[in-house]
Design a protein around this motif. Structure first.
Motif, PDB file in Angstrom:
ATOM      1  N   SER A  78      39.135  39.847  30.074  1.00 53.35           N
ATOM      2  CA  SER A  78      38.166  39.126  30.906  1.00 53.35           C
ATOM      3  C   SER A  78      38.633  37.693  31.175  1.00 53.35           C
ATOM      4  N   THR A  79      39.309  37.100  30.220  1.00 56.72           N
ATOM      5  CA  THR A  79      39.836  35.741  30.412  1.00 56.72           C
ATOM      6  C   THR A  79      40.952  35.758  31.442  1.00 56.72           C
ATOM      7  N   ARG A  80      41.852  36.717  31.328  1.00 61.51           N
ATOM      8  CA  ARG A  80      42.938  36.831  32.311  1.00 61.51           C
ATOM      9  C   ARG A  80      42.373  37.078  33.707  1.00 61.51           C
ATOM     10  N   ARG A  81      41.359  37.938  33.800  1.00 62.41           N
ATOM     11  CA  ARG A  81      40.733  38.212  35.104  1.00 62.41           C
ATOM     12  C   ARG A  81      40.137  36.938  35.689  1.00 62.41           C
ATOM     13  N   ARG A  82      39.429  36.184  34.865  1.00 63.01           N
ATOM     14  CA  ARG A  82      38.800  34.950  35.343  1.00 63.01           C
ATOM     15  C   ARG A  82      39.857  33.980  35.877  1.00 63.01           C
ATOM     16  N   LEU A  83      40.925  33.792  35.123  1.00 67.52           N
ATOM     17  CA  LEU A  83      41.977  32.872  35.571  1.00 67.52           C
ATOM     18  C   LEU A  83      42.666  33.383  36.830  1.00 67.52           C
ATOM     19  N   ALA A 118      44.201  26.716  37.268  1.00 64.27           N
ATOM     20  CA  ALA A 118      44.463  28.086  36.819  1.00 64.27           C
ATOM     21  C   ALA A 118      45.914  28.466  37.085  1.00 64.27           C
ATOM     22  N   ARG A 119      46.438  28.099  38.241  1.00 60.91           N
ATOM     23  CA  ARG A 119      47.833  28.395  38.562  1.00 60.91           C
ATOM     24  C   ARG A 119      48.785  27.681  37.599  1.00 60.91           C
ATOM     25  N   ASP A 120      48.469  26.431  37.278  1.00 56.31           N
ATOM     26  CA  ASP A 120      49.309  25.679  36.352  1.00 56.31           C
ATOM     27  C   ASP A 120      49.321  26.335  34.974  1.00 56.31           C
TER      28      ASP A 120
END
Length: 178
Positions: A78-83, A118-120
């Motif tokens: 869920s954290t990876r999805r959010r980012l 998020a990209r950084d």
């Protein structure tokens, strides 16, 4: 002029997660309690030349916590999805003014800033630099920073603050033992 927010951690996403100051200690301090504070952070550390007025700081705090989790633990799906969702948002676009100055623009500067952050973070966690992310050795600090020293042995996020406090404590302990 004294800056309101700390910078200098080596990456923008690392500066951003420091907005929860003294994380995990009894002195923990939320530096993004509201939209005005989030706007002030963007104004200080973001690319925009005009003040940003976000509607809320909720997404900023959620992204900050997701970035912290990504950098310090095995991030949940869920954290990876959010980012990934925030990283997919439009980023600021550069434009050249008639006077030759570079300006950054976005239809929603606060969301564009979250996309940059998020990209950084995604870039950092997948780069060789990630092996040089350190936690400050200051007992009350715990901030993350990128160790760019040649030997890779930097201990403090800031020599002026945490490093100086550690040296003072060591000196006092030695002076008291004499």
């Amino acid at each position: 002029m004294t800056e309101r927010f700390r910078a200098g951690a080596g990456r923008l996403c690392l500066d951003f997660i420091r907005t929860l100051r003294y994380r995990g200690t009894p002195s923990e301090l939320e530096e993004l309690p509201d939209a005005a504070a989030w706007g002030a952070w963007i104004d200080q550390l973001g690319p925009f030349s005009t003040p940003v007025h976000p509607a809320s700081a909720d997404d900023a705090r959620a992204v900050r916590e997701a970035v912290h989790e990504l950098l310090t633990t095995s991030a949940r799906p869920s954290t990876r999805r959010r980012l990934n969702q925030f990283a997919a948002l439009p980023v600021p676009a550069p434009s050249l003014t008639p006077s030759g100055e570079l300006r950054w623009q976005a239809s929603d500067p606060a969301s564009a800033m979250l996309s940059l952050l998020a990209r950084d973070a995604l870039d950092l966690v997948t780069s060789p630099e990630f092996a040089r992310v350190r936690r400050c050795a200051g007992p009350e600090c715990g901030a993350l920073f990128l160790d760019t020293s040649r030997p890779g042995t930097r201990r403090w996020c800031s020599m002026e603050i945490c490093g100086n406090q550690a040296k003072k404590s060591t000196y006092r302990a030695k002076a008291g033992a004499s």
